[in-house]
Enzyme design. Structure first.
Site, PDB file in Angstrom:
ATOM      1  CE1 TYR A 135      -3.029   3.081   0.489  1.00  0.00           C
ATOM      2  CE2 TYR A 135      -3.828   2.067   2.503  1.00  0.00           C
ATOM      3  CZ  TYR A 135      -3.906   3.072   1.556  1.00  0.00           C
ATOM      4  OH  TYR A 135      -4.861   4.053   1.688  1.00  0.00           O
ATOM      5  CE  LYS A 163      -5.611   1.411  -0.856  1.00  0.00           C
ATOM      6  NZ  LYS A 163      -5.968   2.665  -1.484  1.00  0.00           N
ATOM      7  CG  ASP A 190     -11.988   6.853  -4.489  1.00  0.00           C
ATOM      8  OD1 ASP A 190     -11.005   6.079  -4.537  1.00  0.00           O
ATOM      9  OD2 ASP A 190     -12.741   6.930  -3.511  1.00  0.00           O
TER      10      ASP A 190
HETATM   11  C1  HMN Z   1      -8.199   3.225   1.940  1.00  0.00           C
HETATM   12  O1  HMN Z   1      -7.146   2.668   2.234  1.00  0.00           O
HETATM   13  O2  HMN Z   1      -9.101   3.351   2.719  1.00  0.00           O
HETATM   14  C2  HMN Z   1      -8.449   3.828   0.599  1.00  0.00           C
HETATM   15  O3  HMN Z   1      -8.450   2.891  -0.395  1.00  0.00           O
HETATM   16  C3  HMN Z   1      -7.542   4.914   0.268  1.00  0.00           C
HETATM   17  C4  HMN Z   1      -8.112   5.658  -0.889  1.00  0.00           C
HETATM   18  O4  HMN Z   1      -7.091   5.889  -1.819  1.00  0.00           O
HETATM   19  C5  HMN Z   1      -8.721   6.940  -0.417  1.00  0.00           C
HETATM   20  N1  HMN Z   1      -7.684   7.782   0.091  1.00  0.00           N
HETATM   21  C6  HMN Z   1      -7.756   8.303   1.318  1.00  0.00           C
HETATM   22  O5  HMN Z   1      -8.729   8.218   2.009  1.00  0.00           O
HETATM   23  C7  HMN Z   1      -6.526   9.012   1.806  1.00  0.00           C
HETATM   24  C8  HMN Z   1      -9.523   7.529  -1.542  1.00  0.00           C
HETATM   25  O6  HMN Z   1     -10.615   6.678  -1.729  1.00  0.00           O
HETATM   26  C9  HMN Z   1     -10.020   8.929  -1.217  1.00  0.00           C
HETATM   27  O7  HMN Z   1     -10.817   8.870  -0.080  1.00  0.00           O
HETATM   28  C10 HMN Z   1     -10.791   9.488  -2.388  1.00  0.00           C
HETATM   29  O8  HMN Z   1      -9.994   9.454  -3.534  1.00  0.00           O
HETATM   30  C11 HMN Z   1     -11.310  10.910  -2.136  1.00  0.00           C
HETATM   31  O9  HMN Z   1     -10.279  11.848  -2.247  1.00  0.00           O
END
Ligand code: HMN
Length: 294
Positions: A135, A163, A190
């Protein structure tokens, strides 16, 4: 590797009114997601607030999810923690209860050398027979994963992918090229799902998928059919919604409030992540209705 390709929801943790893990609520939400057509769930990651929970709580969340949907969805247990010892304990537990893969950020808080991060990951990898997904989220961990360390890790059979939550799709493409065709690259941001997919990602893991899985599935479906214009249309809709979500005191708080409106209680995010205020409720409702209208 097919089981890991596609839309994987980064699951928000379920808490009761006192802020304790609510296993029943977690099962209910996981059950709901199993009916949407997504590939899997990523448990205890950033969105899952694994870093804000005790080792025991993290085990409880994972157990609840696997008990409910472990036979239907791909379950990836995020076991990253500040200490290698805790990560190893979580990884061993994840295998014991039936997770399909483990994943971890570099150990957080200390500024670690690449050798240190490598040893940390290696200890986790060696502790189970499960596949491992790196990750990479440098904006929160401060650790810049080099291509050479990635290639070194990817040379092991157990290390099946990475990831990438870094914002650079260039880096994503470079990691995919470095890892080779049978090495998974999963998109993190996302907002860039389609961009990530079109430059080499095999799917994505994301938190906002949890409030609009159907929309991400549409992007994926259109992209799969080669209909780039339609895929873009849905990604743009998603991005407008994400802009709204990011305007609340905390993203996770907003997503949890939306789930609550739909009958899935997950409680407030844990401090220091800020909760949604009563004064935000109308805006949350309007946003929820907007999402449901698509
Ligand atoms: C996780 O580990 O919970 C997510 O997969 C991480 C994911 O990349 C999220 N990043 C963070 O929360 C830092 C995204 O889904 C993010 O919430 C989204 O792109 C909105 O900016």
């Amino acid at each position: 590797l097919e089981a890991f390709k596609g839309i994987i929801i980064a699951l928000y943790s379920s808490y009761d009114a006192e802020g304790n893990i609510d296993k029943e609520a977690a099962r209910k939400l996981a059950r709901h997601y199993a009916s949407t057509g997504v590939k899997g769930l990523y448990v205890g990651g950033s969105s899952g607030e694994g870093m804000l929970q005790s080792v025991e709580e993290r085990k409880q969340m994972l157990e609840a999810v696997i008990a409910e949907v472990g036979d239907e969805l791909t379950i990836i247990a995020h076991v990253g923690a500040p200490s290698t010892r805790d990560s190893v304990e979580l990884a061993v537990h994840a295998e014991l209860v039936g997770a399909h893969a483990v994943s971890a950020v570099p150990a957080i808080y200390y500024r670690l050398s690449p050798d240190s991060v490598e040893s940390h990951w290696q200890a986790i990898i060696d502790s189970t027979s499960l596949p491992f997904i790196i990750y990479h989220i440098p904006q929160t961990t401060g650790f810049q994963l080099s291509k050479s360390l990635l290639v070194k890790m990817a040379a092991q059979d157990k290390v099946i992918g990475v990831k990438i939550s870094a914002e650079s799709t260039f880096e994503l493409q470079q990691f995919k090229a470095a890892g080779g065709n049978d090495f998974l690259v999963l998109n993190g941001p996302d907002e860039q799902y389609l961009a990530g997919r079109s430059i080499g990602a095999d799917g994505g893991i994301g938190g906002t998928y949890g409030v609009m899985p159907e929309l991400f599935l549409k992007v994926e479906q259109c992209y799969g059919q080669g209909d780039m214009a339609e895929a873009q249309k849905w990604q743009f809709i998603i991005n407008d919604l994400i802009v709204e979500l990011l305007s609340f005191p905390s993203l996770y708080g907003a997503c949890k409030a939306i789930l609550s409106l739909r009958g899935f209680e997950t409680g407030q995010p844990r401090m220091p992540l800020l909760p949604i205020e009563a004064s935000d409720q109308d805006r949350v409702k309007a946003l929820n209705n907007r999402i449901l209208d698509y």
